[in-house]
Write a protein that holds these residues in place. Structure first.
Motif, PDB file in Angstrom:
ATOM      1  N   VAL A 528       0.832  -1.205   0.000  1.00  0.00           N
ATOM      2  CA  VAL A 528       0.000   0.000   0.000  1.00  0.00           C
ATOM      3  C   VAL A 528       0.868   1.258   0.000  1.00  0.00           C
ATOM      4  N   SER A 529       0.409   2.310  -0.672  1.00  0.00           N
ATOM      5  CA  SER A 529       1.034   3.647  -0.638  1.00  0.00           C
ATOM      6  C   SER A 529       2.501   3.625  -1.065  1.00  0.00           C
ATOM      7  N   TYR A 530       2.804   2.898  -2.109  1.00  0.00           N
ATOM      8  CA  TYR A 530       4.184   2.847  -2.598  1.00  0.00           C
ATOM      9  C   TYR A 530       4.601   4.237  -3.102  1.00  0.00           C
ATOM     10  N   GLY A 531       5.796   4.673  -2.720  1.00  0.00           N
ATOM     11  CA  GLY A 531       6.337   5.945  -3.219  1.00  0.00           C
ATOM     12  C   GLY A 531       5.841   7.161  -2.474  1.00  0.00           C
ATOM     13  N   GLN A 532       5.430   6.996  -1.210  1.00  0.00           N
ATOM     14  CA  GLN A 532       4.977   8.192  -0.488  1.00  0.00           C
ATOM     15  C   GLN A 532       6.175   9.060  -0.101  1.00  0.00           C
ATOM     16  N   GLY A 533       5.892  10.304   0.277  1.00  0.00           N
ATOM     17  CA  GLY A 533       6.972  11.191   0.707  1.00  0.00           C
ATOM     18  C   GLY A 533       7.368  12.168  -0.370  1.00  0.00           C
ATOM     19  N   SER A 534       8.649  12.167  -0.675  1.00  0.00           N
ATOM     20  CA  SER A 534       9.204  13.234  -1.502  1.00  0.00           C
ATOM     21  C   SER A 534       8.798  13.127  -2.970  1.00  0.00           C
ATOM     22  N   SER A 535       9.130  14.190  -3.711  1.00  0.00           N
ATOM     23  CA  SER A 535       8.802  14.227  -5.137  1.00  0.00           C
ATOM     24  C   SER A 535       9.963  13.718  -5.978  1.00  0.00           C
ATOM     25  N   ARG A 536      11.026  13.219  -5.326  1.00  0.00           N
ATOM     26  CA  ARG A 536      12.250  12.933  -6.088  1.00  0.00           C
ATOM     27  C   ARG A 536      11.982  11.961  -7.241  1.00  0.00           C
ATOM     28  N   GLU A 537      12.179  12.472  -8.442  1.00  0.00           N
ATOM     29  CA  GLU A 537      11.876  11.662  -9.620  1.00  0.00           C
ATOM     30  C   GLU A 537      12.915  10.561  -9.806  1.00  0.00           C
ATOM     31  N   HIS A 538      14.035  10.684  -9.080  1.00  0.00           N
ATOM     32  CA  HIS A 538      15.060   9.648  -9.160  1.00  0.00           C
ATOM     33  C   HIS A 538      14.523   8.298  -8.687  1.00  0.00           C
ATOM     34  N   ALA A 539      13.476   8.325  -7.873  1.00  0.00           N
ATOM     35  CA  ALA A 539      12.870   7.072  -7.417  1.00  0.00           C
ATOM     36  C   ALA A 539      12.201   6.341  -8.580  1.00  0.00           C
ATOM     37  N   ALA A 540      11.984   7.060  -9.694  1.00  0.00           N
ATOM     38  CA  ALA A 540      11.465   6.424 -10.914  1.00  0.00           C
ATOM     39  C   ALA A 540      12.561   6.370 -11.985  1.00  0.00           C
ATOM     40  N   LEU A 541      13.326   7.447 -12.036  1.00  0.00           N
ATOM     41  CA  LEU A 541      14.374   7.586 -13.057  1.00  0.00           C
ATOM     42  C   LEU A 541      15.448   6.491 -12.920  1.00  0.00           C
ATOM     43  N   CYS A 542      15.897   6.228 -11.697  1.00  0.00           N
ATOM     44  CA  CYS A 542      16.943   5.203 -11.512  1.00  0.00           C
ATOM     45  C   CYS A 542      16.416   3.810 -11.861  1.00  0.00           C
ATOM     46  N   PRO A 543      15.240   3.412 -11.350  1.00  0.00           N
ATOM     47  CA  PRO A 543      14.714   2.113 -11.800  1.00  0.00           C
ATOM     48  C   PRO A 543      14.566   2.054 -13.326  1.00  0.00           C
ATOM     49  N   MET A 544      14.180   3.157 -13.945  1.00  0.00           N
ATOM     50  CA  MET A 544      14.060   3.172 -15.413  1.00  0.00           C
ATOM     51  C   MET A 544      15.397   2.830 -16.056  1.00  0.00           C
ATOM     52  N   VAL A 545      16.461   3.485 -15.553  1.00  0.00           N
ATOM     53  CA  VAL A 545      17.787   3.238 -16.121  1.00  0.00           C
ATOM     54  C   VAL A 545      18.181   1.769 -15.938  1.00  0.00           C
ATOM     55  N   MET A 546      17.671   1.143 -14.869  1.00  0.00           N
ATOM     56  CA  MET A 546      17.992  -0.274 -14.618  1.00  0.00           C
ATOM     57  C   MET A 546      17.085  -1.212 -15.387  1.00  0.00           C
ATOM     58  N   GLY A 547      16.195  -0.659 -16.181  1.00  0.00           N
ATOM     59  CA  GLY A 547      15.371  -1.508 -17.056  1.00  0.00           C
ATOM     60  C   GLY A 547      13.975  -1.795 -16.538  1.00  0.00           C
ATOM     61  N   ARG A 558       0.505   9.735  -5.395  1.00  0.00           N
ATOM     62  CA  ARG A 558       0.276  10.569  -6.583  1.00  0.00           C
ATOM     63  C   ARG A 558       1.547  11.023  -7.295  1.00  0.00           C
ATOM     64  N   ILE A 559       2.464  11.678  -6.570  1.00  0.00           N
ATOM     65  CA  ILE A 559       3.617  12.266  -7.267  1.00  0.00           C
ATOM     66  C   ILE A 559       4.471  11.149  -7.853  1.00  0.00           C
ATOM     67  N   HIS A 560       4.632  10.086  -7.072  1.00  0.00           N
ATOM     68  CA  HIS A 560       5.483   9.004  -7.566  1.00  0.00           C
ATOM     69  C   HIS A 560       4.870   8.354  -8.802  1.00  0.00           C
ATOM     70  N   GLN A 561       3.561   8.189  -8.776  1.00  0.00           N
ATOM     71  CA  GLN A 561       2.918   7.574  -9.945  1.00  0.00           C
ATOM     72  C   GLN A 561       3.122   8.445 -11.195  1.00  0.00           C
ATOM     73  N   ALA A 562       3.008   9.769 -11.016  1.00  0.00           N
ATOM     74  CA  ALA A 562       3.227  10.672 -12.160  1.00  0.00           C
ATOM     75  C   ALA A 562       4.669  10.552 -12.645  1.00  0.00           C
ATOM     76  N   ASN A 563       5.607  10.409 -11.715  1.00  0.00           N
ATOM     77  CA  ASN A 563       7.012  10.254 -12.107  1.00  0.00           C
ATOM     78  C   ASN A 563       7.230   8.941 -12.857  1.00  0.00           C
ATOM     79  N   LEU A 564       6.571   7.875 -12.413  1.00  0.00           N
ATOM     80  CA  LEU A 564       6.703   6.585 -13.121  1.00  0.00           C
ATOM     81  C   LEU A 564       6.250   6.759 -14.570  1.00  0.00           C
TER      82      LEU A 564
END
Ligand code: MIC
Ligand code: SF4
Length: 642
Positions: A528-547, A558-564
């Motif tokens: 539940v509530s994965y990615g709560q807290g900060s807006s840091r897009e690196h939480a999506a950007l780094c996994p993206m770089v890892m494939g 919300r913010i994390h989902q938008a970043n994903l």
């Protein structure tokens, strides 16, 4: 039907869409802000758009997170930010001028305007009647380039504040009460509009403490009307002309109404390790405390600091406590110095820290192993202080000051003191000399630390995934990519990836590499509530770089989902939460006909290992689904370049 304050602002800025909860609406953005940890990536993304200047009314770049300057890394980022701001018409706030949200509120906020910032606490400016949102850096880059922001129109909860706070009960105690009621989960797609007869007694800095911690609840934003109290604040900031009145219509309709009687509020505390684990301070007697810190964008206004100073004035803090203060802005710091209050702190035994985020995000002041630290900031996630097993309690400045004196968590009412009366000064000290206004004459500075924005590729034709990590509930972005020293490398994705899930599962990067090598796609499975807290897009950007191409969770913030979405990662939600239990790390997950399935509201994920099929909902809107298949927004920007 009457309109809420939020609806009035959105309608005045609407480019397309509709003001219906759950539907997307695109709005023009008047102002943007960035801070130095995430700003560099946002400006690199803006540079990739090849625009000559920003197209907003105002864009400000603040320097407040990376202040330690151990080695040249932070300095490199500061110089890049200063020069890139100069070139593109952005105001640059120098290190030492203060925390972005405090300074923006003081010097640039405007009722009725829209503001986005690459920091979740951008919502603080809702305190003066702005529609203010925390977003990912890429959204800020696009807004600076004149692209409207898409938001999902929220449900609006009215929180009526009635009565009046008793002495020693504060705005922090009010927002902790709100968090206790609505908690940190399940609030995606909601905003709070504050009202009620108590507003005539709540100053803008008090309101700002309340809107600030809306970020912890995961609401889209919160907003106060712009009234006489707001005008008083703008007069004190010498910006009366920026004020306009703003109120909801008397017949405005809300999704839900909550009433909080301020007379009943007592000093509250959020216990480790979540801002919603709230109880009364008096319910935790005899808690020995090792460290007390007052500051952060939640609680370091002039009035906050003056009241705390008055509590310790003429006394000495407990010898076993390490006590630190950092004022939210240079304006506050300078006024503390002029009033003599800085001296009261120093004489009592305080360590004076510079105006910036500092201890709030593990940039210094990490306490000793197992320490109890009492702080006035907004987040007490495990390890965020820089010490993995520290126990962080969140309180008001008054409670923190009382605690510093006794060495135990202390309800300030037990000190037997009269409550310090600190009215809003008629005029704050106005000195904008640490704001650098753009001249368009500087060369952009670059160093090897300043990387390039990474680009994704379109979604592979065949989705053969493998679970690279399975995490539990309420995994916040600090868990995904930590603050502290890792923040130095935010402008360089290759370096940043080394820190991903560092304290949750350090083997994640290596596992992703193996999965990619076998020709599969790494998948993140969460509760539940994965990615709560900060807006840091690196939480999506780094996994993206890892494939990583898919996060499968019970719910995503919300913010994390938008970043994903921005980085081409498909956010899928279990229709049946029990299916989560079924999945193990390493399971093969397949999505058939991904280019068709990813466009549907509901689809299926096959667990090949367990021979099971899970029904899942698509967390992305129809517009976002197309973006994901293309490999994210950055990818499309670069396509247009060619
Ligand atoms: C935070 O309070 O967690 C931060 C550090 O300000 C973040 C931004 C970041 O990760 O740099 C936020 O709140 O968005
Ligand atoms: Fe800075 Fe802390 Fe505020 Fe984030 S929450 S902006 S780290 S002071």
């Amino acid at each position: 039907m009457g309109q809420t304050i939020f609806e009035k602002i959105i309608r005045a800025h609407m480019v397309e869409g509709e003001c219906t909860p759950g539907r997307e609406v695109a709005i023009k953005i008047d102002q943007t802000l960035t801070q130095d940890s995430l700003g560099a990536m946002a400006y690199l993304q803006f540079e990739a758009m090849h625009k000559p200047k920003v197209e907003t009314e105002l864009s400000v770049s603040y320097t407040d997170h990376l202040m330690l300057q151990l080695g040249q890394g932070n300095g490199d980022v500061h110089r890049y930010l200063e020069t890139v701001a100069d070139k593109f018409g952005i105001v640059y706030s120098k290190a030492g001028n203060g925390i972005c949200h405090q300074v923006h509120l003081e010097r640039f906020s405007k009722p009725g305007k829209t503001l986005i910032g690459s920091d979740s606490h951008t919502v603080t400016c809702g305190s003066v009647g702005m529609a203010a949102f925390g977003v990912g850096g890429l959204d800020v880059a696009l807004a600076m380039g004149g692209v409207p922001l898409y938001i999902t129109y929220p449900r609006i909860t009215k929180v009526n504040l009635t009565g009046r706070l008793k002495p020693w009960s504060t705005a922090k105690d009010v927002v902790l009460e709100v968090l206790k009621i609505i908690t940190t989960k399940g609030n995606v797609g909601t905003i709070i509009e504050y009202g009620g007869d108590a507003l005539e007694f709540l100053t803008v800095p008090q309101r700002a403490t309340i809107t600030n911690m809306g970020a912890e609840a995961g609401i889209t934003t919160s907003i106060f009307p712009s009234d006489e109290k707001t005008l008083e604040f703008f007069k004190a900031q010498g910006r009366e002309e920026d004020w306009i009145p703003l109120a909801s219509d008397p017949d405005a309709v809300y999704d839900k109404v909550i009433t909080i009687h301020l007379d009943e509020i007592e000093p509250n505390v959020a216990k480790p390790h979540s801002p919603d684990l709230v109880c009364k301070v008096k319910e935790i007697p005899d808690l020995k405390v090792n460290q007390v810190l007052i500051g952060s964008c939640t609680n370091s206004s002039y009035q906050d600091m003056m009241r705390a100073a008055a509590v310790v004035k003429g006394k000495k803090i407990n010898p076993e406590v390490s006590f630190g203060i950092n004022a939210g802005s240079r304006q506050v710091m300078s006024m503390l110095a002029e009033s003599g209050a800085l001296g009261w702190f120093i004489d009592a035994g305080a360590r004076v820290l510079e105006s910036g985020c500092g201890f709030c995000v593990g940039q210094g002041q990490a306490p000793e192993m197992g320490a109890v630290s009492v702080r006035t900031n907004n987040r007490n996630y495990k390890g965020r202080s820089g010490t993995q097993d520290a126990q962080v309690y969140l309180v008001s400045p008054e409670t923190a000051a009382a605690t510093a004196l006794t060495g135990k968590l202390t309800d300030p009412r037990t000190l037997g003191m009269e409550y310090p009366d600190v009215p809003m000064p008629e005029r704050m000290k106005l000195d904008d000399s640490m704001l650098m206004f753009p001249t368009g004459t500087k060369e952009i500075y670059r160093s090897p630390l300043i990387g390039k924005p990474p680009v994704n590729t379109p979604m592979p034709e065949k989705f053969d995934g493998r679970v690279a990590i399975k995490v539990g509930d309420m995994i916040n972005t600090d868990d995904i990519i930590p603050g502290g020293s890792a923040m130095t490398y935010r402008a360089n994705i290759q370096k940043s990836t080394q820190f991903i899930f560092q304290f949750v599962d350090g083997k994640f990067p290596a596992r992703c590499e193996d999965i990619v090598k076998e020709g599969r796609t790494p998948v993140i499975v969460a509760g539940v509530s994965y990615g709560q807290g900060s807006s840091r897009e690196h939480a999506a950007l780094c996994p993206m770089v890892m494939g990583v191409r898919c996060v499968l969770a019970k719910s995503i913030e919300r913010i994390h989902q938008a970043n994903l979405v921005n980085f081409g990662i498909l956010p899928l939600l279990f229709e049946n939460e029990a299916d989560y239990d079924d999945i193990s790390m390493g399971d093969e997950l397949a999505i058939d006909d991904i280019y068709r399935s990813a466009l549907l509201d509901e689809t299926e994920v096959r667990n090949v290992t367990k021979n099971k099929v899970y029904k899942v909902k698509n967390g992305a809107t129809p517009r976002q689904r197309e973006i994901i298949l293309k490999g994210g927004l950055l990818n499309s920007i670069h396509k247009e370049d060619k």
